[in-house]
Design an enzyme around this catalytic site. Structure first.
Site, PDB file in Angstrom:
ATOM      1  N   VAL A   6      27.777  36.563  31.665  1.00 58.66           N
ATOM      2  CA  VAL A   6      29.191  36.342  31.960  1.00 58.66           C
ATOM      3  C   VAL A   6      29.643  37.401  32.956  1.00 58.66           C
ATOM      4  O   VAL A   6      29.416  38.597  32.732  1.00 58.66           O
ATOM      5  CB  VAL A   6      30.015  36.442  30.651  1.00 58.66           C
ATOM      6  CG1 VAL A   6      31.501  36.322  30.936  1.00 58.66           C
ATOM      7  CG2 VAL A   6      29.571  35.372  29.650  1.00 58.66           C
ATOM      8  N   CYS A   7      30.260  36.980  34.042  1.00 61.94           N
ATOM      9  CA  CYS A   7      30.723  37.929  35.068  1.00 61.94           C
ATOM     10  C   CYS A   7      31.728  38.902  34.447  1.00 61.94           C
ATOM     11  O   CYS A   7      32.771  38.491  33.933  1.00 61.94           O
ATOM     12  CB  CYS A   7      31.377  37.197  36.231  1.00 61.94           C
ATOM     13  SG  CYS A   7      32.090  38.325  37.443  1.00 61.94           S
ATOM     14  N   ILE A   8      31.411  40.158  34.520  1.00 58.17           N
ATOM     15  CA  ILE A   8      32.225  41.153  33.824  1.00 58.17           C
ATOM     16  C   ILE A   8      33.637  41.261  34.408  1.00 58.17           C
ATOM     17  O   ILE A   8      34.621  41.338  33.664  1.00 58.17           O
ATOM     18  CB  ILE A   8      31.502  42.529  33.786  1.00 58.17           C
ATOM     19  CG1 ILE A   8      32.254  43.517  32.908  1.00 58.17           C
ATOM     20  CG2 ILE A   8      31.295  43.113  35.180  1.00 58.17           C
ATOM     21  CD1 ILE A   8      31.440  44.750  32.551  1.00 58.17           C
TER      22      ILE A   8
END
Lengths: 132, 120
Positions: A77-79
């Protein structure tokens, strides 16, 4: 072939997330491998541990978790996208002084570099829920 | 590392969704990984390149500022769909950065010549 999937679709409002899930299952059933599933933009909502749809409706985050467990998938998941939208693991919750974390087990937070790396090592990269 | 090249296809208007910024973030990250990257602006995305934007009134950051940093990241190939420009009555001198105008056949070539296409 080695595939990576980019999921930009949120799990409820768009069909794209469910389509990505079915595509992932079809890939694995056909003997392909999945290097990574990268969740970007509103797609990060696929990684929430708190999704609680009615019992007769699909729980997409839970289905990702089950599929990842069965096939050891790398769910990233893109932080930056996640923190903006309030999806955090313990570390980030602490960093931003939030009361609790809500990233579902089986997902991990990492940077956009993981998207680019996935492009570099995969034969095919398929985006779900782009153009919105 | 690799010579894989990435085409970032953008089709959304500059404001109204986060697509423009999210695509730029992806492009800048490609460059950090030294993956050659080309940006292709189609449909309403051609408006993203207009100069003199001032979106502060809707609580947004100015895209032009991020766009100016593209050459510093060696992202200098910006393509715009000729038809999208024409349909909207836009000309290249209205844009903030130098662009390469491409027709439908050239768009197909761009997609063929890059290893991957990421669309926003």
């Amino acid at each position: 072939m080695i595939f990576s999937l980019v999921v930009q679709a949120s799990p409820v409002q768009s069909q794209g997330a469910e389509t990505a899930l079915r595509f992932a299952r079809a890939l694995l059933a056909s003997g392909h491998s999945i290097h990574r599933v990268f969740f970007y933009r509103d797609g990060i909502h696929n990684g929430t541990a708190l999704a609680s749809p009615p019992q007769d409706e699909a729980n997409i985050p839970a289905q990702w978790q089950a599929l990842a467990k069965e096939h050891q998938l790398d769910l990233v998941v893109c932080i930056a996208a996640a923190v903006r939208r309030g999806v955090m693991n313990e570390n980030e919750a602490k960093r931003y002084k939030k009361e609790s974390a809500n990233l579902a087990p089986g997902f991990e937070l990492s940077g956009l570099g993981q998207l680019v790396e996935a492009c570099l090592v995969s034969d095919r990269v398929i985006t779900f829920g782009g153009r919105s | 590392m690799s010579v894989d090249s990435i085409l970032i296809l953008v089709r959304s208007a500059p404001y109204g969704s986060s697509a423009a910024r999210d695509a730029l973030d992806a492009a800048l990250t490609c460059s950090v990984f030294e993956a050659p990257v080309t940006l292709l602006f189609m449909d309403d995305a051609v408006y993203q390149l207009l100069k003199g934007q001032s979106p502060a009134g809707i609580g947004q950051k100015n895209l032009n500022a991020i766009q100016q940093s593209l050459p510093l990241y060696d992202i200098d190939r910006l393509c715009v769909a000729q038809s999208a420009m024409a349909q909207r009555g836009l000309s290249e001198d209205q844009l903030a950065l130098p662009v390469e105008s491409v027709d439908a056949a050239q768009i197909a070539e761009l997609m063929a010549e890059h290893t991957h296409v990421l669309s926003f």
